[in-house]
Write a protein that holds these residues in place. Structure first.
Motif, short mmCIF file in Angstrom:
data_model
loop_
_atom_site.label_atom_id
_atom_site.label_comp_id
_atom_site.label_asym_id
_atom_site.label_seq_id
_atom_site.Cartn_x
_atom_site.Cartn_y
_atom_site.Cartn_z
N THR A 141 0.85 -1.20 0.00
CA THR A 141 0.00 0.00 0.00
C THR A 141 0.89 1.25 0.00
O THR A 141 2.10 1.16 0.25
N PRO A 142 0.30 2.42 -0.24
CA PRO A 142 1.11 3.64 -0.17
C PRO A 142 1.84 3.79 1.16
O PRO A 142 2.94 4.36 1.21
N GLY A 143 1.27 3.28 2.21
CA GLY A 143 1.92 3.38 3.53
C GLY A 143 3.19 2.58 3.64
O GLY A 143 3.98 2.78 4.57
N ASP A 144 3.42 1.65 2.72
CA ASP A 144 4.65 0.85 2.75
C ASP A 144 5.82 1.54 2.04
O ASP A 144 6.96 1.08 2.15
N VAL A 145 5.55 2.59 1.29
CA VAL A 145 6.60 3.23 0.47
C VAL A 145 7.53 4.07 1.35
O VAL A 145 7.09 4.90 2.13
N ASP A 146 8.82 3.83 1.20
CA ASP A 146 9.83 4.56 1.96
C ASP A 146 10.41 5.74 1.18
O ASP A 146 10.92 6.69 1.79
N VAL A 147 10.42 5.67 -0.15
CA VAL A 147 11.00 6.72 -0.98
C VAL A 147 10.11 6.89 -2.22
O VAL A 147 9.74 5.90 -2.85
N ALA A 148 9.81 8.14 -2.56
CA ALA A 148 9.00 8.43 -3.75
C ALA A 148 9.81 9.29 -4.72
O ALA A 148 10.27 10.37 -4.35
N GLU A 149 9.98 8.77 -5.92
CA GLU A 149 10.68 9.51 -6.97
C GLU A 149 9.66 9.78 -8.08
O GLU A 149 9.35 8.90 -8.87
N CYS A 150 9.14 10.98 -8.09
CA CYS A 150 7.99 11.32 -8.94
C CYS A 150 8.33 12.42 -9.93
O CYS A 150 8.84 13.49 -9.54
N TYR A 151 8.01 12.20 -11.16
CA TYR A 151 8.32 13.11 -12.27
C TYR A 151 7.93 14.55 -11.95
O TYR A 151 6.79 14.82 -11.55
N ASP A 152 8.87 15.44 -12.14
CA ASP A 152 8.61 16.85 -11.88
C ASP A 152 9.09 17.70 -13.06
O ASP A 152 9.79 18.69 -12.86
N GLY A 153 8.69 17.28 -14.24
CA GLY A 153 8.94 18.17 -15.37
C GLY A 153 8.42 19.56 -15.06
O GLY A 153 8.98 20.57 -15.49
N PHE A 154 7.35 19.59 -14.30
CA PHE A 154 6.85 20.80 -13.65
C PHE A 154 6.43 20.39 -12.24
O PHE A 154 5.95 19.26 -12.04
N SER A 155 6.60 21.29 -11.30
CA SER A 155 6.31 20.95 -9.90
C SER A 155 4.89 20.40 -9.75
O SER A 155 4.65 19.50 -8.93
N PHE A 156 3.97 20.93 -10.55
CA PHE A 156 2.58 20.51 -10.42
C PHE A 156 2.40 19.03 -10.78
O PHE A 156 1.54 18.35 -10.23
N ILE A 157 3.21 18.52 -11.70
CA ILE A 157 3.09 17.11 -12.05
C ILE A 157 3.47 16.24 -10.85
O ILE A 157 2.83 15.21 -10.57
N ALA A 158 4.51 16.62 -10.12
CA ALA A 158 4.89 15.86 -8.93
C ALA A 158 3.75 15.86 -7.91
O ALA A 158 3.47 14.83 -7.28
N LEU A 159 3.10 17.00 -7.76
CA LEU A 159 1.96 17.07 -6.82
C LEU A 159 0.84 16.13 -7.27
O LEU A 159 0.24 15.42 -6.45
N CYS A 160 0.60 16.07 -8.57
CA CYS A 160 -0.44 15.17 -9.09
C CYS A 160 -0.07 13.71 -8.88
O CYS A 160 -0.93 12.87 -8.59
N TRP A 161 1.22 13.39 -9.05
CA TRP A 161 1.64 12.01 -8.79
C TRP A 161 1.41 11.65 -7.31
O TRP A 161 0.98 10.52 -6.99
N LEU A 162 1.70 12.55 -6.40
CA LEU A 162 1.49 12.26 -4.97
C LEU A 162 0.03 11.94 -4.70
O LEU A 162 -0.28 11.02 -3.93
N GLU A 163 -0.87 12.69 -5.33
CA GLU A 163 -2.30 12.41 -5.15
C GLU A 163 -2.67 11.08 -5.82
O GLU A 163 -3.37 10.25 -5.23
N ALA A 164 -2.23 10.90 -7.05
CA ALA A 164 -2.60 9.69 -7.80
C ALA A 164 -2.09 8.42 -7.13
O ALA A 164 -2.77 7.38 -7.13
N LEU A 165 -0.90 8.51 -6.55
CA LEU A 165 -0.31 7.32 -5.91
C LEU A 165 -0.91 7.06 -4.53
O LEU A 165 -0.55 6.07 -3.89
N GLY A 166 -1.77 7.94 -4.07
CA GLY A 166 -2.49 7.69 -2.83
C GLY A 166 -1.76 8.11 -1.57
O GLY A 166 -2.15 7.72 -0.46
#
Length: 398
Positions: free
Chosen positions: A288-313
């Protein structure tokens, strides 16, 4: 999936280093092969994104055949192209090929030389007729979706993503200060990465004072064009005894797209295709998302990283702003370290592959000054924005 990551490698990375893309690619591949404890004779597959296209200059320049010829590889399987679930779709293709027995060790690579192309190489401007003084005037014939956006002065992803960000601001009250927390966090992490391009300290005030590019996105919301190559080796799990170190397991992947494949006609402009990819990834694991220790999320623009954080739960839909506000939650010593190498906002635009490289580096405990504490065991690497999105959930020997 029945595939693992056995090695990673990178070339020199920088701004306008004026090296040939094949030169950079060979350096990255040789580093990855050595990291895995393999030789070139072991490599029997190649996967790449987007392939050997040469337009626009700097976006790629190296394809499967160029690399095969340069290294004299004997291949049983290969694939390259743009129509995939984001840049990491090429790695997912490799994992499927290995799972199906088509290859044993696939080298995946992504090479960019956009910084040099935008400099002395005279890369064309995105708007027709602009840039004539520098010899880079654009004269291309507009096709595809660009025929609907270019006439209205929206030639770049920053315009399209800016529109999505503005909608998120309107719907959920997200603020520039909250987006700024992602950029400031990236810069702090880049200061610990010897390969990062921008390492000078940056405060939230610095961020807010930067010039606006496409409202609400300012200069520091945009990633940094760079030169560099990243290579990833995907291997069959039963090769583990032959490898230099314990491989990283690919727990699950996400590749779905359920909406219209469009930057501006998506069914919900506060999300992107990454919404569907992330959902698919979690449907195929007990983690589950609670098991993730490190998140490497695309930030071609900062807003995309924010959207990944929401989408990944990691937070609810529309809650990305409060989640990153202040930056403590996403800091290296926070509960969800984000983009620990500095992301594309400060470390440089390696166009997706840098996130997977960093996720593996963290799971192997090789992050140096930026290494996350407490021996991380689960990481997510996600890349893409707009109508493109793909992600991998990685584990360390679970």
């Amino acid at each position: 999936m029945d595939a693992v990551i056995s090695g990673v490698g990178q070339s020199q990375i920088g701004r306008r280093i004026d090296r040939e893309p094949l030169d950079l690619t060979v350096d990255a591949v040789l580093a990855a092969v050595a990291d895995a404890g393999l030789t070139l004779a072991d490599i029997d597959g190649i996967a790449t994104y987007p392939g050997g296209i040469d337009n626009p200059p700097g976006f790629s320049g190296v394809g499967v055949t160029e690399l095969q010829d340069a290294l004299r590889l004997d291949l049983n399987w290969f694939a390259g192209g743009m129509e995939s679930p984001g840049q990491l779709g090429s790695v997912i293709n490799a994992a499927m090929a290995v799972s199906c027995g088509l290859a044993r060790h696939v080298v995946c690579f992504r090479t960019v030389w956009e910084a040099t192309a935008q400099g002395s190489k005279g890369r064309s401007a995105v708007m027709p007729g602009i840039g004539a003084a520098s010899g880079g005037a654009s004269s291309f014939r507009v096709g595809s979706f660009m025929q609907w956006s270019l006439p209205f002065g929206a030639p770049s992803a920053v315009n399209w993503i800016g529109m999505m960000a503005q909608r998120h601001f309107h719907e959920f009250g997200t603020t520039r200060e909250q987006l700024g927390a992602i950029a400031v966090n990236a810069r702090a992490n880049a200061a610990r990465n010897p390969k990062a391009i921008y390492t000078d300290p940056m405060s939230l005030d610095d961020y807010l004072a930067a010039r606006m590019i496409s409202s609400p996105l300012c200069l520091y919301d945009c990633d940094v064009p760079s030169d560099g190559s990243t290579a990833i080796i995907v291997s069959a799990p039963d090769t583990a005894p032959d490898l230099r170190k314990a491989p990283v397991a690919i727990e699950s992947v996400g590749t779905a797209i359920h909406g219209r494949p469009s930057w501006d006609q998506w069914d919900d402009l506060t999300t992107m295709a990454l919404r569907d990819a992330a959902s698919m990834m979690w449907e195929r694991t007990d983690l589950t998302p609670g098991d993730v220790d490190v998140a490497e999320c695309y930030d071609g623009f900062s807003f995309i990283a924010l959207c990944w954080l929401e989408a990944l739960g990691f937070c609810g839909k529309g809650e990305g702003g409060p989640f990153v506000e202040g930056g403590e939650r996403i800091a290296i010593d926070g509960p969800l370290p984000l983009n620990t190498h500095g992301g594309q906002l400060s470390a440089g635009r390696l166009h997706g592959y840098g996130f997977l490289h960093e996720a593996c580096t963290q799971l192997w405990g090789e992050g140096g000054e930026r290494q996350v504490a407490d021996d991380p065991e689960v990481a997510v690497a996600a890349a893409g924005g707009g109508p493109l999105g793909g992600c991998l959930l990685l584990t360390k020997g679970r």
